[in-house]
Structures are given as C-alpha cells and as structure tokens.
Design a protein around this motif. Structure first.
Motif, PDB file in Angstrom:
ATOM      1  N   ALA A  70      27.147  22.650  38.143  1.00  0.00           N
ATOM      2  CA  ALA A  70      26.809  22.203  36.788  1.00  0.00           C
ATOM      3  C   ALA A  70      25.651  21.219  36.779  1.00  0.00           C
ATOM      4  O   ALA A  70      24.927  21.117  35.788  1.00  0.00           O
ATOM      5  N   ALA A  71      25.467  20.483  37.857  1.00  0.00           N
ATOM      6  CA  ALA A  71      24.354  19.532  37.907  1.00  0.00           C
ATOM      7  C   ALA A  71      23.004  20.224  37.785  1.00  0.00           C
ATOM      8  O   ALA A  71      22.018  19.604  37.395  1.00  0.00           O
ATOM      9  N   TYR A  72      22.945  21.531  38.100  1.00  0.00           N
ATOM     10  CA  TYR A  72      21.688  22.272  38.068  1.00  0.00           C
ATOM     11  C   TYR A  72      21.703  23.437  37.083  1.00  0.00           C
ATOM     12  O   TYR A  72      20.650  23.953  36.734  1.00  0.00           O
ATOM     13  N   ALA A  73      22.868  23.875  36.661  1.00  0.00           N
ATOM     14  CA  ALA A  73      23.040  24.868  35.590  1.00  0.00           C
ATOM     15  C   ALA A  73      22.150  26.088  35.744  1.00  0.00           C
ATOM     16  O   ALA A  73      21.355  26.415  34.859  1.00  0.00           O
ATOM     17  N   PRO A  74      22.251  26.823  36.845  1.00  0.00           N
ATOM     18  CA  PRO A  74      21.402  28.010  37.007  1.00  0.00           C
ATOM     19  C   PRO A  74      21.799  29.125  36.045  1.00  0.00           C
ATOM     20  O   PRO A  74      22.944  29.219  35.611  1.00  0.00           O
ATOM     21  N   GLN A  75      20.862  29.987  35.761  1.00  0.00           N
ATOM     22  CA  GLN A  75      21.138  31.189  34.979  1.00  0.00           C
ATOM     23  C   GLN A  75      21.994  32.169  35.774  1.00  0.00           C
ATOM     24  O   GLN A  75      22.900  32.800  35.239  1.00  0.00           O
ATOM     25  N   VAL A  76      21.683  32.304  37.064  1.00  0.00           N
ATOM     26  CA  VAL A  76      22.387  33.236  37.938  1.00  0.00           C
ATOM     27  C   VAL A  76      22.781  32.517  39.219  1.00  0.00           C
ATOM     28  O   VAL A  76      21.978  31.771  39.791  1.00  0.00           O
ATOM     29  N   ILE A  77      24.007  32.761  39.667  1.00  0.00           N
ATOM     30  CA  ILE A  77      24.531  32.149  40.890  1.00  0.00           C
ATOM     31  C   ILE A  77      25.088  33.260  41.770  1.00  0.00           C
ATOM     32  O   ILE A  77      25.945  34.034  41.333  1.00  0.00           O
ATOM     33  N   GLY A  78      24.622  33.344  43.001  1.00  0.00           N
ATOM     34  CA  GLY A  78      25.200  34.253  43.977  1.00  0.00           C
ATOM     35  C   GLY A  78      26.027  33.468  44.972  1.00  0.00           C
ATOM     36  O   GLY A  78      25.519  32.537  45.610  1.00  0.00           O
ATOM     37  N   MET A  79      27.308  33.822  45.107  1.00  0.00           N
ATOM     38  CA  MET A  79      28.203  33.152  46.054  1.00  0.00           C
ATOM     39  C   MET A  79      28.578  34.115  47.166  1.00  0.00           C
ATOM     40  O   MET A  79      28.796  35.299  46.925  1.00  0.00           O
ATOM     41  N   GLN A  80      28.671  33.564  48.381  1.00  0.00           N
ATOM     42  CA  GLN A  80      29.202  34.312  49.507  1.00  0.00           C
ATOM     43  C   GLN A  80      30.459  33.601  50.028  1.00  0.00           C
ATOM     44  O   GLN A  80      30.687  32.443  49.746  1.00  0.00           O
ATOM     45  N   GLU A  81      31.237  34.338  50.841  1.00  0.00           N
ATOM     46  CA  GLU A  81      32.534  33.859  51.323  1.00  0.00           C
ATOM     47  C   GLU A  81      33.404  33.412  50.144  1.00  0.00           C
ATOM     48  O   GLU A  81      34.055  32.380  50.177  1.00  0.00           O
ATOM     49  N   ALA A  82      33.407  34.220  49.119  1.00  0.00           N
ATOM     50  CA  ALA A  82      34.044  33.852  47.852  1.00  0.00           C
ATOM     51  C   ALA A  82      35.363  34.598  47.682  1.00  0.00           C
ATOM     52  O   ALA A  82      35.405  35.829  47.763  1.00  0.00           O
ATOM     53  N   CYS A  83      36.431  33.843  47.442  1.00  0.00           N
ATOM     54  CA  CYS A  83      37.710  34.418  47.045  1.00  0.00           C
ATOM     55  C   CYS A  83      37.738  34.559  45.526  1.00  0.00           C
ATOM     56  O   CYS A  83      37.285  33.665  44.806  1.00  0.00           O
ATOM     57  N   VAL A  84      38.278  35.667  45.049  1.00  0.00           N
ATOM     58  CA  VAL A  84      38.324  35.906  43.609  1.00  0.00           C
ATOM     59  C   VAL A  84      39.001  34.745  42.886  1.00  0.00           C
ATOM     60  O   VAL A  84      38.512  34.270  41.856  1.00  0.00           O
ATOM     61  N   ARG A  85      40.112  34.261  43.402  1.00  0.00           N
ATOM     62  CA  ARG A  85      40.834  33.177  42.730  1.00  0.00           C
ATOM     63  C   ARG A  85      39.989  31.908  42.646  1.00  0.00           C
ATOM     64  O   ARG A  85      40.007  31.203  41.638  1.00  0.00           O
ATOM     65  N   ASP A  86      39.245  31.598  43.726  1.00  0.00           N
ATOM     66  CA  ASP A  86      38.380  30.413  43.688  1.00  0.00           C
ATOM     67  C   ASP A  86      37.287  30.573  42.637  1.00  0.00           C
ATOM     68  O   ASP A  86      36.987  29.635  41.884  1.00  0.00           O
ATOM     69  N   VAL A  87      36.671  31.749  42.586  1.00  0.00           N
ATOM     70  CA  VAL A  87      35.589  31.972  41.617  1.00  0.00           C
ATOM     71  C   VAL A  87      36.129  31.878  40.194  1.00  0.00           C
ATOM     72  O   VAL A  87      35.478  31.312  39.307  1.00  0.00           O
ATOM     73  N   GLU A  88      37.311  32.427  39.956  1.00  0.00           N
ATOM     74  CA  GLU A  88      37.909  32.319  38.622  1.00  0.00           C
ATOM     75  C   GLU A  88      38.087  30.858  38.225  1.00  0.00           C
ATOM     76  O   GLU A  88      37.801  30.461  37.088  1.00  0.00           O
ATOM     77  N   ARG A 115      42.375  34.695  54.329  1.00  0.00           N
ATOM     78  CA  ARG A 115      41.219  34.025  53.736  1.00  0.00           C
ATOM     79  C   ARG A 115      41.532  33.454  52.354  1.00  0.00           C
ATOM     80  O   ARG A 115      41.096  32.361  52.018  1.00  0.00           O
ATOM     81  N   CYS A 116      42.242  34.236  51.549  1.00  0.00           N
ATOM     82  CA  CYS A 116      42.319  33.924  50.128  1.00  0.00           C
ATOM     83  C   CYS A 116      43.738  33.732  49.601  1.00  0.00           C
ATOM     84  O   CYS A 116      43.921  33.463  48.409  1.00  0.00           O
ATOM     85  N   GLY A 117      44.758  33.863  50.452  1.00  0.00           N
ATOM     86  CA  GLY A 117      46.115  33.655  49.986  1.00  0.00           C
ATOM     87  C   GLY A 117      46.589  34.782  49.088  1.00  0.00           C
ATOM     88  O   GLY A 117      46.133  35.916  49.196  1.00  0.00           O
ATOM     89  N   GLY A 118      47.518  34.449  48.203  1.00  0.00           N
ATOM     90  CA  GLY A 118      48.095  35.459  47.330  1.00  0.00           C
ATOM     91  C   GLY A 118      49.377  36.012  47.919  1.00  0.00           C
ATOM     92  O   GLY A 118      49.773  35.695  49.036  1.00  0.00           O
ATOM     93  N   ALA A 119      50.031  36.853  47.174  1.00  0.00           N
ATOM     94  CA  ALA A 119      51.250  37.490  47.651  1.00  0.00           C
ATOM     95  C   ALA A 119      50.918  38.465  48.775  1.00  0.00           C
ATOM     96  O   ALA A 119      49.856  39.088  48.765  1.00  0.00           O
ATOM     97  N   PRO A 120      51.829  38.630  49.752  1.00  0.00           N
ATOM     98  CA  PRO A 120      51.541  39.559  50.860  1.00  0.00           C
ATOM     99  C   PRO A 120      51.205  40.964  50.383  1.00  0.00           C
ATOM    100  O   PRO A 120      50.419  41.667  51.022  1.00  0.00           O
ATOM    101  N   TRP A 121      51.795  41.397  49.269  1.00  0.00           N
ATOM    102  CA  TRP A 121      51.511  42.735  48.752  1.00  0.00           C
ATOM    103  C   TRP A 121      50.315  42.747  47.795  1.00  0.00           C
ATOM    104  O   TRP A 121      49.901  43.793  47.334  1.00  0.00           O
TER     105      TRP A 121
END
Length: 279
Positions: A70-88, A115-121
């Motif tokens: 937020a300090a830089y507020a880019p129009q587009v951000i590309g993330m790597q090593e990203a878990c869906v839950r973290d990005v949400e 890597r990202c946790g969640g239920a085993p299934w």
C-alpha cells in the motif's frame, strides 16, 4: 480468527503510524514523511507495476505485506511463492485498511499442504498470483514441462497499465543451481511473450542478468533498470538479501520511467517497482 471492532481499530492505527513513517511514494523517488498526506497512497498509480517473491514458508504477517504494498499502490502486482489463502488476506487488508481495491487471478502450480496448509483433502494452492486495479481477462496458467526440483510455471492476463491494454506475465523459474531447467523454461515463456507487441514480464528468474539461460528474454525485452544489461551485470541493482539480482520487470512496447528496489522485512526478496510509459 475473527477480529473484533476494537482489534481492527488497533490494527488500522498501527498501519497508519507505519505509513506516516514511510511516507507516500508518488513518484517512486520522492518518499518523505511530511510532503504529502498519507491518503495519497490510497490512489493506485496507473502506470506502476511491481514484482515480489513474498517468501514461503515464512512466518510473516499478511497485514505487514499489505502495508508494504500500500505504501506504493501499484496498478499491477505480480507475486511468486504465493498461497491462495495469503493472497486473499492481503487483498482484503489492502481494501479494508488502505482503501485499495484489486482484482486477483491465480497461477497455482501445486496443491501443497506443507506450503499453504488447509485441510488434508483440500490443500492450499501455491504458485503465482497477479493483482490488478483494472479488470483482467484471458488468464492462462502454464506449468513448465520440466520444473526442476519443484513444479514451476507462468501465468498471463490481459489488463490495463498506463491507460493501455497489455499482456502481463508472471513467472517463477527453477532453483538457483538448475540452469538447464531454467533455459528450457525461458524458451517456453519467451515464445509466448514474442507473440505480443506490448507485454510486461514480472517474476523471480533465479538467475543473474548475464546468465546464459536468460538470453532469449534479453533478445525480446529490456529491464526497467536502464543500467542493467547482460554486458553490464555488475551495475544491476540487487533484489535479494544475498545481494544478487534475481527479480525482473521486463518491458516490451513500454519504456521505463523510474524504478525502485525496496528491501522488505517480510521476505528474503526485495520489492521491485517500476513506473512505465507506453510507447
């Protein structure tokens, strides 16, 4: 865990205090604590893009990650090593704490409980993600035929940067000592990038600028750092805690205006931001 109203107010106060210390950042090189109101960071900068390997597994707060973005507020951000839950969560914090609203698309290549946790299934998705203030369309998610020691891939979307439609790619290449795998991956990626006259390629390439496996990317595009070319690798600004440049914003059909590398307390990779101009 669901935070009560009092806890949200406390979190908001802490973030606001941090932003006062960091200061707004439009343009990239003009950050200062007293020159503009903090609210300036609530406006997305329409020609600013960013790439960031957010580090996983790392015991860091998504509140802190959101505050750094937020300090830089880019129009587009590309993330790597990203878990869906973290990005949400990061997207929610950007909206609820900073007033920045982003669309999100995912390029998961693994369903990884470790890597990202969640239920085993129902383990969490792991890979790339793109956040864009403008809507995105025509998402593709490609897993490289040979990922090396871990599955890797790229994703691509069409969105808007600087008022122009552009194909945005986000990738994470094989680990550092797996040059042969990276060479094959760059070949797959470059063949698709070459199809577009206007493209922005974000990512963690796990290779220094003069690495032979990056030659196909350099033949197609330029880095946002005007001093950084394969023949001038020693002049490239480093983007990791171990003082190497692994992270890139490659431009095709855009000209670099300004860039900044911002070390992060949340990751072993720095945030690489760039303001660009459609040619």
């Amino acid at each position: 865990m669901v935070l009560g109203r009092g806890a949200w107010l406390l979190v908001g106060a802490v973030i606001a205090a941090c932003m006062l210390l960091v200061g707004p950042s439009t343009p990239l090189g003009a950050s200062s604590a007293g020159s503009q109101p903090v609210e300036a960071a609530r406006d997305v900068v329409p020609n600013r893009v960013m790439t960031w390997n957010i580090c996983n597994p790392c015991e860091v707060s998504n509140v802190d990650r959101a505050a750094e973005i937020a300090a830089y507020a880019p129009q587009v951000i590309g993330m790597q090593e990203a878990c869906v839950r973290d990005v949400e969560m990061i997207r929610d914090y950007l909206e609820n704490l900073h007033g920045l609203v982003y669309h999100v698309k995912y390029g998961s290549v693994l369903q990884s409980w470790g890597r990202c946790g969640g239920a085993p299934w129902n383990p969490g998705g792991f890979g790339q993600a793109i956040l864009s203030a403008a809507p995105m369309k025509d998402r593709v998610n490609v897993e490289y035929p040979e990922g090396g020691s871990e599955d890797r891939g790229y994703m691509a979307v069409t969105t808007t940067v600087g008022g122009r439609s552009v194909r945005v790619f986000n990738t994470h290449l094989a680990h550092r000592r797996q040059e042969a795998f990276r060479a094959g991956q760059v070949g797959v990626l470059a063949a698709e990038v070459a199809r577009h006259d206007r493209a922005i390629v974000l990512g963690d390439f796990n290779a220094v600028p003069d690495a032979p496996e990056l030659s196909k990317m350099w033949a197609l595009a330029t880095d946002v750092d005007p001093r950084c070319r394969p023949s001038q690798a020693g002049d490239c600004e480093t983007t990791t805690d171990w003082h190497t440049k692994f992270d890139y914003v490659f431009l095709r059909g855009f000209a670099p205006l300004e860039h900044r590398v911002r070390p992060s307390a949340s990751s072993d990779h720095h945030m690489l931001l760039a303001d660009v101009d459609p040619r």
